[in-house]
Design a protein around this motif. Sequence first.
Motif, PDB file in Angstrom:
ATOM      1  N   THR A   1       0.701  -1.101  -0.079  1.00 43.26           N
ATOM      2  CA  THR A   1       0.040   0.151  -0.122  1.00 43.26           C
ATOM      3  C   THR A   1       0.800   1.384   0.037  1.00 43.26           C
ATOM      4  O   THR A   1       0.132   2.501  -0.152  1.00 43.26           O
ATOM      5  N   LEU A   2       2.122   1.170   0.091  1.00 42.44           N
ATOM      6  CA  LEU A   2       3.071   2.390   0.214  1.00 42.44           C
ATOM      7  C   LEU A   2       3.666   2.823  -1.095  1.00 42.44           C
ATOM      8  O   LEU A   2       4.371   2.012  -1.683  1.00 42.44           O
ATOM      9  N   PRO A   3       3.704   4.089  -1.214  1.00 44.45           N
ATOM     10  CA  PRO A   3       4.487   4.599  -2.603  1.00 44.45           C
ATOM     11  C   PRO A   3       5.722   4.558  -2.402  1.00 44.45           C
ATOM     12  O   PRO A   3       6.280   4.232  -1.229  1.00 44.45           O
ATOM     13  N   ALA A   4       6.520   4.860  -3.524  1.00 42.79           N
ATOM     14  CA  ALA A   4       7.910   5.238  -3.485  1.00 42.79           C
ATOM     15  C   ALA A   4       8.285   6.407  -2.204  1.00 42.79           C
ATOM     16  O   ALA A   4       7.406   7.074  -2.162  1.00 42.79           O
ATOM     17  N   GLY A   5       9.372   6.108  -1.563  1.00 41.87           N
ATOM     18  CA  GLY A   5       9.757   7.025  -0.664  1.00 41.87           C
ATOM     19  C   GLY A   5       8.954   6.946   0.656  1.00 41.87           C
ATOM     20  O   GLY A   5       9.428   7.864   1.639  1.00 41.87           O
ATOM     21  N   VAL A   6       8.289   6.030   0.957  1.00 38.76           N
ATOM     22  CA  VAL A   6       7.663   5.328   2.175  1.00 38.76           C
ATOM     23  C   VAL A   6       8.053   4.077   2.557  1.00 38.76           C
ATOM     24  O   VAL A   6       8.174   3.287   1.839  1.00 38.76           O
ATOM     25  N   GLY A   7       8.351   3.961   3.791  1.00 38.62           N
ATOM     26  CA  GLY A   7       9.024   2.783   4.369  1.00 38.62           C
ATOM     27  C   GLY A   7       8.263   2.292   5.362  1.00 38.62           C
ATOM     28  O   GLY A   7       7.050   2.878   5.804  1.00 38.62           O
ATOM     29  N   TYR A   8       8.495   1.177   5.941  1.00 37.11           N
ATOM     30  CA  TYR A   8       7.587   0.653   7.123  1.00 37.11           C
ATOM     31  C   TYR A   8       8.563  -0.311   7.842  1.00 37.11           C
ATOM     32  O   TYR A   8       9.660  -0.619   7.250  1.00 37.11           O
ATOM     33  N   THR A   9       8.008  -0.786   9.234  1.00 37.05           N
ATOM     34  CA  THR A   9       8.475  -1.572  10.066  1.00 37.05           C
ATOM     35  C   THR A   9       7.531  -2.278  10.903  1.00 37.05           C
ATOM     36  O   THR A   9       6.487  -1.393  11.139  1.00 37.05           O
ATOM     37  N   SER A  10       7.552  -3.448  11.237  1.00 36.17           N
ATOM     38  CA  SER A  10       6.271  -4.092  12.153  1.00 36.17           C
ATOM     39  C   SER A  10       6.943  -3.669  13.476  1.00 36.17           C
ATOM     40  O   SER A  10       8.101  -3.618  13.915  1.00 36.17           O
ATOM     41  N   LEU A  11       5.966  -3.192  14.097  1.00 36.03           N
ATOM     42  CA  LEU A  11       6.157  -2.909  15.424  1.00 36.03           C
ATOM     43  C   LEU A  11       5.660  -4.062  16.467  1.00 36.03           C
ATOM     44  O   LEU A  11       6.248  -3.945  17.563  1.00 36.03           O
ATOM     45  N   ASP A  12       4.780  -4.723  16.199  1.00 31.23           N
ATOM     46  CA  ASP A  12       4.429  -5.925  17.026  1.00 31.23           C
ATOM     47  C   ASP A  12       3.998  -7.118  16.156  1.00 31.23           C
ATOM     48  O   ASP A  12       3.557  -6.867  14.936  1.00 31.23           O
ATOM     49  N   LEU A  13       3.657  -7.998  16.646  1.00 30.92           N
ATOM     50  CA  LEU A  13       2.921  -9.294  16.219  1.00 30.92           C
ATOM     51  C   LEU A  13       2.401 -10.178  17.381  1.00 30.92           C
ATOM     52  O   LEU A  13       3.223 -10.622  18.184  1.00 30.92           O
ATOM     53  N   ASN A  14       1.080 -10.133  17.026  1.00 30.77           N
ATOM     54  CA  ASN A  14       0.539 -10.870  18.124  1.00 30.77           C
ATOM     55  C   ASN A  14      -0.075 -12.357  17.598  1.00 30.77           C
ATOM     56  O   ASN A  14      -1.003 -12.070  16.611  1.00 30.77           O
ATOM     57  N   VAL A  15       0.389 -13.443  18.209  1.00 30.48           N
ATOM     58  CA  VAL A  15       0.354 -14.544  17.514  1.00 30.48           C
ATOM     59  C   VAL A  15      -0.584 -15.668  18.072  1.00 30.48           C
ATOM     60  O   VAL A  15      -0.390 -15.658  19.284  1.00 30.48           O
ATOM     61  N   LYS A  16      -1.263 -16.139  17.583  1.00 30.61           N
ATOM     62  CA  LYS A  16      -2.078 -17.479  18.284  1.00 30.61           C
ATOM     63  C   LYS A  16      -1.908 -18.669  17.349  1.00 30.61           C
ATOM     64  O   LYS A  16      -1.936 -18.747  16.170  1.00 30.61           O
ATOM     65  N   PHE A  17      -1.225 -19.796  17.989  1.00 28.59           N
ATOM     66  CA  PHE A  17      -0.899 -20.947  17.401  1.00 28.59           C
ATOM     67  C   PHE A  17      -2.061 -21.712  17.704  1.00 28.59           C
ATOM     68  O   PHE A  17      -2.334 -22.292  18.800  1.00 28.59           O
ATOM     69  N   LEU A  18      -2.812 -22.176  16.677  1.00 22.02           N
ATOM     70  CA  LEU A  18      -3.957 -22.982  16.944  1.00 22.02           C
ATOM     71  C   LEU A  18      -3.848 -24.394  16.685  1.00 22.02           C
ATOM     72  O   LEU A  18      -4.619 -25.374  17.326  1.00 22.02           O
ATOM     73  N   ARG A  19      -3.070 -24.892  15.772  1.00 24.87           N
ATOM     74  CA  ARG A  19      -2.764 -26.446  15.739  1.00 24.87           C
ATOM     75  C   ARG A  19      -1.379 -26.698  15.329  1.00 24.87           C
ATOM     76  O   ARG A  19      -0.634 -25.727  14.687  1.00 24.87           O
ATOM     77  N   PRO A  20      -0.764 -27.635  15.941  1.00 27.03           N
ATOM     78  CA  PRO A  20       0.625 -28.184  15.541  1.00 27.03           C
ATOM     79  C   PRO A  20       0.685 -28.542  14.163  1.00 27.03           C
ATOM     80  O   PRO A  20       0.039 -28.999  13.693  1.00 27.03           O
TER      81      PRO A  20
END
Length: 168
Positions: free
Chosen positions: A100-119
């Motif tokens: 969704t980001l145009p040229a000149g714009v970057g990003y980084t993930s701040l968090d990740l909230n994970v649910k592991f539901l099946r092995p």
Amino acid sequence: MTQTQEPARSRTFSWADPAANAAQIGRRSGIDMLRAMIAGELAAPPVMHLLDMSRMEADEGRVSVELTPQEFHYNPLGTVHGGVLSTLLDTAAGCAVHTTLPAGVGYTSLDLNVKFLRPVTVDSGTLRCEGTVLQRGRRTALAEARITDADARLIAHATSTCLILPLP
Ligand SMILES: CC(C)(COP(=O)(O)OP(=O)(O)OC[C@H]1O[C@@H](n2cnc3c(N)ncnc32)[C@H](O)[C@@H]1OP(=O)(O)O)[C@@H](O)C(=O)NCCC(=O)NCCSC(=O)Cc1ccccc1
């Protein structure tokens, strides 16, 4: 880690210099960059080779990536390590924001909230992870990602907030 059992299995993989891609960040839009990687015009990042992720697809606000579980993904419990699944989720969610980001714009993930539901084991078949942008603001974006197995069962789910950054 010391090897205590024989015969050992081994694996070899290679990757391209990541500096070439880093130089492109900010010069092209996120979707252009991801599509150039998918087309092989830009090298895939090293982590794709490390974990053997493949078959990325990218559209505006949505990215999918696949991983076939293998023994080298295993934890001591005999299942795929939660960190491997988390890496897939972080990849799909973060890359969905990048589309969704145009040229000149970057990003980084701040968090990740994970649910592991099946092995997950090698018997789970190829996993597909789909990331979707739920909301994009000026400074942050909220994305979710879902991993399903070869039988389309939900394996893990994550939400992630990404910070949107101006790039030099
Ligand atoms: C078991 C539970 C946590 C809870 O389940 P519930 O809420 O009670 O739900 P439900 O009963 O519906 O079961 C759903 C499905 O769960 C499975 N299953 C259930 N019971 C057993 C069992 N006794 N044994 C085996 N499997 C069992 C079974 O497939 C079942 O499917 P089914 O419908 O039968 O075909 C489940 O969500 C799960 O396994 N999540 C994934 C966790 C995971 O993989 N985490 C990441 C890896 S850990 C890591 O890497 C950290 C580490 C690092 C380094 C070193 C050491 C550690």
